[in-house]
Scaffold this motif. Structure first.
Motif, PDB file in Angstrom:
ATOM      1  N   ALA A 157      -6.890   8.509  -7.148  1.00  0.00           N
ATOM      2  CA  ALA A 157      -7.284   9.218  -5.685  1.00  0.00           C
ATOM      3  C   ALA A 157      -8.308   8.382  -5.072  1.00  0.00           C
ATOM      4  O   ALA A 157      -8.109   8.925  -3.818  1.00  0.00           O
ATOM      5  N   LEU A 158      -9.238   7.632  -6.351  1.00  0.00           N
ATOM      6  CA  LEU A 158     -10.075   7.105  -5.575  1.00  0.00           C
ATOM      7  C   LEU A 158     -10.274   6.333  -4.784  1.00  0.00           C
ATOM      8  O   LEU A 158     -10.538   6.034  -3.043  1.00  0.00           O
ATOM      9  N   VAL A 159      -9.114   5.775  -4.985  1.00  0.00           N
ATOM     10  CA  VAL A 159      -8.795   4.572  -4.447  1.00  0.00           C
ATOM     11  C   VAL A 159      -7.720   4.768  -2.957  1.00  0.00           C
ATOM     12  O   VAL A 159      -7.867   4.136  -1.889  1.00  0.00           O
TER      13      VAL A 159
ATOM     14  N   VAL B 242      -2.031 -11.637   6.197  1.00  0.00           N
ATOM     15  CA  VAL B 242      -1.327 -11.064   5.769  1.00  0.00           C
ATOM     16  C   VAL B 242      -0.548 -10.614   7.325  1.00  0.00           C
ATOM     17  O   VAL B 242      -1.410  -9.966   8.457  1.00  0.00           O
ATOM     18  N   LYS B 243       0.865 -10.397   7.839  1.00  0.00           N
ATOM     19  CA  LYS B 243       1.453 -10.175   9.016  1.00  0.00           C
ATOM     20  C   LYS B 243       1.452  -8.544   8.483  1.00  0.00           C
ATOM     21  O   LYS B 243       1.858  -7.921   7.457  1.00  0.00           O
ATOM     22  N   PRO B 244       1.444  -7.594   9.852  1.00  0.00           N
ATOM     23  CA  PRO B 244       2.468  -6.160   9.772  1.00  0.00           C
ATOM     24  C   PRO B 244       2.813  -6.121   8.540  1.00  0.00           C
ATOM     25  O   PRO B 244       3.965  -6.242   9.259  1.00  0.00           O
ATOM     26  N   GLY B 245       3.210  -4.504   8.038  1.00  0.00           N
ATOM     27  CA  GLY B 245       4.093  -4.461   7.493  1.00  0.00           C
ATOM     28  C   GLY B 245       4.178  -3.619   6.177  1.00  0.00           C
ATOM     29  O   GLY B 245       2.844  -2.815   6.435  1.00  0.00           O
ATOM     30  N   ASN B 246       5.262  -3.344   5.256  1.00  0.00           N
ATOM     31  CA  ASN B 246       5.361  -2.380   4.664  1.00  0.00           C
ATOM     32  C   ASN B 246       4.800  -3.134   3.196  1.00  0.00           C
ATOM     33  O   ASN B 246       4.917  -3.825   2.602  1.00  0.00           O
ATOM     34  N   TYR B 247       3.608  -2.661   2.184  1.00  0.00           N
ATOM     35  CA  TYR B 247       3.257  -3.213   1.236  1.00  0.00           C
ATOM     36  C   TYR B 247       3.008  -2.582   0.025  1.00  0.00           C
ATOM     37  O   TYR B 247       3.062  -1.595  -0.336  1.00  0.00           O
ATOM     38  N   ILE B 248       2.942  -2.874  -0.353  1.00  0.00           N
ATOM     39  CA  ILE B 248       2.632  -2.551  -2.750  1.00  0.00           C
ATOM     40  C   ILE B 248       0.842  -2.759  -2.480  1.00  0.00           C
ATOM     41  O   ILE B 248       0.859  -4.076  -2.831  1.00  0.00           O
ATOM     42  N   LEU B 249      -0.141  -2.009  -2.752  1.00  0.00           N
ATOM     43  CA  LEU B 249      -1.550  -2.510  -3.394  1.00  0.00           C
ATOM     44  C   LEU B 249      -1.336  -2.084  -5.041  1.00  0.00           C
ATOM     45  O   LEU B 249      -1.283  -0.956  -5.250  1.00  0.00           O
ATOM     46  N   GLN B 250      -1.217  -3.278  -5.492  1.00  0.00           N
ATOM     47  CA  GLN B 250      -1.641  -3.173  -6.831  1.00  0.00           C
ATOM     48  C   GLN B 250      -2.737  -3.053  -7.379  1.00  0.00           C
ATOM     49  O   GLN B 250      -3.636  -4.519  -7.103  1.00  0.00           O
ATOM     50  N   VAL B 251      -3.835  -2.777  -8.378  1.00  0.00           N
ATOM     51  CA  VAL B 251      -4.715  -3.037  -8.845  1.00  0.00           C
ATOM     52  C   VAL B 251      -4.841  -2.956 -10.751  1.00  0.00           C
ATOM     53  O   VAL B 251      -4.113  -2.360 -10.677  1.00  0.00           O
ATOM     54  N   VAL B 252      -4.572  -3.631 -10.883  1.00  0.00           N
ATOM     55  CA  VAL B 252      -5.057  -4.492 -12.570  1.00  0.00           C
ATOM     56  C   VAL B 252      -6.253  -4.265 -13.626  1.00  0.00           C
ATOM     57  O   VAL B 252      -6.504  -4.960 -13.125  1.00  0.00           O
ATOM     58  N   ILE B 253      -6.344  -3.626 -14.350  1.00  0.00           N
ATOM     59  CA  ILE B 253      -7.710  -3.644 -15.202  1.00  0.00           C
ATOM     60  C   ILE B 253      -7.458  -4.492 -16.076  1.00  0.00           C
ATOM     61  O   ILE B 253      -6.495  -4.424 -17.217  1.00  0.00           O
TER      62      ILE B 253
ATOM     63  N   MET C 108      -2.357   0.553 -11.479  1.00  0.00           N
ATOM     64  CA  MET C 108      -1.593   0.766 -10.143  1.00  0.00           C
ATOM     65  C   MET C 108      -1.391   0.643  -9.038  1.00  0.00           C
ATOM     66  O   MET C 108      -1.561  -0.837  -8.756  1.00  0.00           O
ATOM     67  N   LYS C 109      -0.147   1.052  -8.735  1.00  0.00           N
ATOM     68  CA  LYS C 109       0.180   0.700  -7.151  1.00  0.00           C
ATOM     69  C   LYS C 109      -0.124   2.345  -5.875  1.00  0.00           C
ATOM     70  O   LYS C 109      -0.064   2.996  -6.528  1.00  0.00           O
ATOM     71  N   CYS C 110      -0.330   1.884  -5.075  1.00  0.00           N
ATOM     72  CA  CYS C 110       0.085   2.340  -3.986  1.00  0.00           C
ATOM     73  C   CYS C 110       1.214   1.864  -2.980  1.00  0.00           C
ATOM     74  O   CYS C 110       0.878   0.411  -2.942  1.00  0.00           O
TER      75      CYS C 110
ATOM     76  N   TRP D  35      -2.832   2.248   6.429  1.00  0.00           N
ATOM     77  CA  TRP D  35      -2.777   3.497   5.471  1.00  0.00           C
ATOM     78  C   TRP D  35      -2.551   3.476   4.374  1.00  0.00           C
ATOM     79  O   TRP D  35      -1.348   2.939   3.770  1.00  0.00           O
ATOM     80  N   VAL D  36      -3.204   3.868   3.482  1.00  0.00           N
ATOM     81  CA  VAL D  36      -2.858   3.708   1.422  1.00  0.00           C
ATOM     82  C   VAL D  36      -2.695   5.520   1.221  1.00  0.00           C
ATOM     83  O   VAL D  36      -2.889   5.854   1.447  1.00  0.00           O
ATOM     84  N   HIS D  37      -1.343   4.685   0.834  1.00  0.00           N
ATOM     85  CA  HIS D  37      -1.190   5.931   0.424  1.00  0.00           C
ATOM     86  C   HIS D  37      -0.254   6.424  -1.035  1.00  0.00           C
ATOM     87  O   HIS D  37       0.117   4.874  -1.097  1.00  0.00           O
ATOM     88  N   ASN D  38      -0.090   7.342  -1.428  1.00  0.00           N
ATOM     89  CA  ASN D  38       0.833   7.658  -2.890  1.00  0.00           C
ATOM     90  C   ASN D  38       0.015   6.936  -4.027  1.00  0.00           C
ATOM     91  O   ASN D  38       1.004   5.771  -4.374  1.00  0.00           O
ATOM     92  N   CYS D  39      -1.362   6.683  -4.207  1.00  0.00           N
ATOM     93  CA  CYS D  39      -1.383   5.969  -6.010  1.00  0.00           C
ATOM     94  C   CYS D  39      -1.052   6.339  -6.941  1.00  0.00           C
ATOM     95  O   CYS D  39      -1.499   7.718  -7.052  1.00  0.00           O
TER      96      CYS D  39
END
Length: 586
Positions: free
Chosen positions: A391-393, A539-550, A566-568, A578-582
């Motif tokens: 949620a903090l991300v 990065v060009k405009p569009g819909n993407y997934i942000l992924q963080v791996v520890i 974690m994916k958002c 806009w980052v959502h649904n992490c």
């Protein structure tokens, strides 16, 4: 290779089948839709992200273990059969290459071949249960028609994946349940063997051996979904038991409930042993193999042997978790065992024994010969378990255009995209996606860097030591999983930023102090420090997934690696993001 019937079991699968009641039954289920409950002994579910309720990665539970299907030779006909198993009338499509994200655990079926008219997936041809040369990057998915079969009995379709976390041995751990797409724990008030037995049977084990209270399997994080659970012991699911939906004041994670289940005896621990170590928890790994000829003991080639393989070895030995997986064991005496009988061992980390991992078979190949280059382990009954505060991300993510003249140190530590090398330094800027990372240790042991202080690397530019070269990976992915931007974070300083009320800080980086994260504490990397970003300049405009791996390279052993990612969802219009649904994992 010619596909074979799924009922031609492998020896290990047959052994599990004979010992586990969950895989017994007729291979030909009833065709009456009023009575049919899917393939006998199997359970099905759709998983992954992003998806709708009638689509997703297909997962099958067999012998108490969830697994996936490889996309090799997968067709719409196979999707039809699987959608009917899931209670839908038919399939409208299927997906390949882990479109809904890679699964974990076993890959149960490969080269699945169906005509489309089968009543059960067990009637389709395949390479056999658990016989696959695929990775989870090839997991198959289905898109079903959003129309249910009339009268379908869906006791085999799981919508609310109870699970155990934090246990050192199979069949034990902290009980977590899924509610409204969120995993949460169970309060230990009125927790007893009846409730614990319902959990164990729901997971495909026998009855419960012990009902644990007081967070004996570590404290969870986030929601506590249930309290005062009262089961008769005969319920099919914990949710069927009378219970209380709690409020924040009712319970704390220091009261998280756990279980130890009774498991069928397989004898797997008799086919592995350790030699030469200073205690029973460490040593060179020896395995017993048979054929041709009598059973004999031998060694494992150390090539590519790592933490995941060591985790499986320690689990098979009944010694808990792996602290270290060693590729050289010259300092441990091998005795009279000198033959290497297993090589090319590659495990996902969830297997119950080494013979379930991929390996070279009877033809061993080792790059480095000799007993000094054979595999070893150091096992422990406890391990750390890192979890990112997702949620903090989501709350802290933003874009910054940072001038190049302020990025020399970051460039030195390789924290910018490769195109930055050809930039007109010191003029211009880089566009950075910034966010904070708060990493909690929910395990039962402190998280410590693998390397000792004597080998930490001093970075003059930032004025600190790196105890781990890569502590986290940051990636921007397209919806189909293609990586288009990446970042990484060295462990600039692993320390206890804050802790729970009853926990004291132990690690602090000042004055060349010890680094680590104490159980019950968390380390915070703020959004405004160097390298806490992804360079999205290209990065060009569009819909993407942000992924963080520890801990992406599994450098440090943990009790559970499945919650390290974690994916958002994120939408980028070229100016704002806009980052959502992490969410954690899949």
């Amino acid at each position: 290779m010619r596909p074979v019937s799924v009922w031609q079991w492998s020896p290990w699968g047959l052994l599990l089948c004979l010992l586990c009641s969950s895989c017994l039954g007729s291979p030909s289920p009833s065709t009456d839709p009023e009575k049919r409950a899917g393939s006998q002994g199997l359970r099905f579910r759709l998983a992954g992200f992003p998806r709708k309720p009638y689509e997703g990665r297909v997962e099958i539970q067999r012998a108490g273990e969830w697994g996936t299907i490889c996309d090799d030779d997968f067709t719409l006909q196979a999707a039809h059969v699987l959608c009917r198993e899931l209670g839908f009338t038919e399939a409208t499509g299927w997906t390949h290459s882990a479109k809904y994200g890679p699964g974990t655990g076993r890959i149960w079926l490969d080269n699945l071949s169906c005509s489309g008219t089968e009543q059960s997936v067990t009637e389709c041809a395949s390479r056999g249960w658990g016989n696959s040369d695929c990775t989870h990057d090839e997991d198959a998915g289905v898109i079903c028609k959003d129309q249910r079969l009339p009268g379908f009995s869906d006791s085999n379709v799981i919508e609310a994946r109870v699970r155990l976390k934090g246990g050192a041995h199979p069949g034990e751990g902290r009980v977590e349940v899924l509610k409204a797409s969120t995993w949460g724990t169970v309060c230990d008030r009125k927790w007893d063997l009846h409730a614990a037995s319902v959990v164990c049977r729901e997971l495909g084990f026998g009855s419960a051996r012990e009902a644990l209270s007081g967070a004996r399997m570590g404290q969870g994080m986030g929601a506590i979904h249930l309290s005062e659970v009262r089961c008769s012991g005969q319920e099919l699911s914990l949710w069927k038991c009378p219970h209380k939906n709690i409020t924040a004041e009712d319970c704390s994670h220091s009261q998280d409930a756990g279980v130890r289940c009774n498991l069928p005896y397989t004898g797997a621990e008799t086919r592995i042993r350790l030699s030469g170590g200073r205690s029973q928890h460490e040593g060179r790994v020896e395995v017993q193999i048979g054929g041709p000829g009598p059973l004999r003991w031998g060694l494992i080639c150390g090539d590519d042997w790592g933490t995941l393989e060591a985790m499986v070895a320690c689990r098979q030995l009944g010694l808990g978790y792996a602290n270290h997986g060693l590729q050289e064991t010259w300092y441990w005496d091998s005795g009279n065992i000198t033959e290497v009988v297993m090589s090319g061992v590659r495990c996902t980390g969830t297997e119950l024994s080494l013979d379930q991992c991929a390996h070279h078979g009877t033809h061993t190949t080792c790059k480095r010969t000799g007993t000094r280059f054979t595999a070893g382990v150091i096992c422990s009954e406890t391990a750390s378990d890192l979890l990112l505060h997702s949620a903090l991300v989501q709350e802290t993510a933003y874009i910054e255009d940072r001038p190049l003249h302020m990025l020399y140190c970051a460039a030195e530590e390789n924290c910018l995209a490769s195109s930055a090398r050809s930039a007109n330094w010191p003029y211009g800027h880089r566009r950075l996606l910034r966010f904070s990372s708060q990493i909690h240790n929910l395990g039962r042991a402190d998280f410590r860097p693998k390397a000792g202080r004597h080998s930490w690397v001093w970075h003059e530019c930032h004025g600190h030591y790196h105890s781990m070269d890569i502590f986290t990976h940051y990636d921007i992915l397209t919806p189909n999983g293609t990586k288009i931007a990446e970042g990484h974070k060295a462990s600039f300083c692993l320390e206890d930023t804050e802790c729970q009320e009853d926990v004291s800080k132990r690690y602090e980086c000042a004055n060349f102090g010890e680094q680590g994260i104490t159980v019950g504490c968390w380390d915070l990397y703020r959004h405004d420090i160097d390298c806490q970003w992804i360079d999205i300049t290209d990065v060009k405009p569009g819909n993407y997934i942000l992924q963080v791996v520890i801990n992406p390279n599994f450098e440090v052993a943990e009790s559970d690696f499945t919650n390290n990612a974690m994916k958002c969802n994120c939408k980028y219009d070229g100016h704002r993001i806009w980052v959502h649904n992490c969410h954690i994992g899949i």
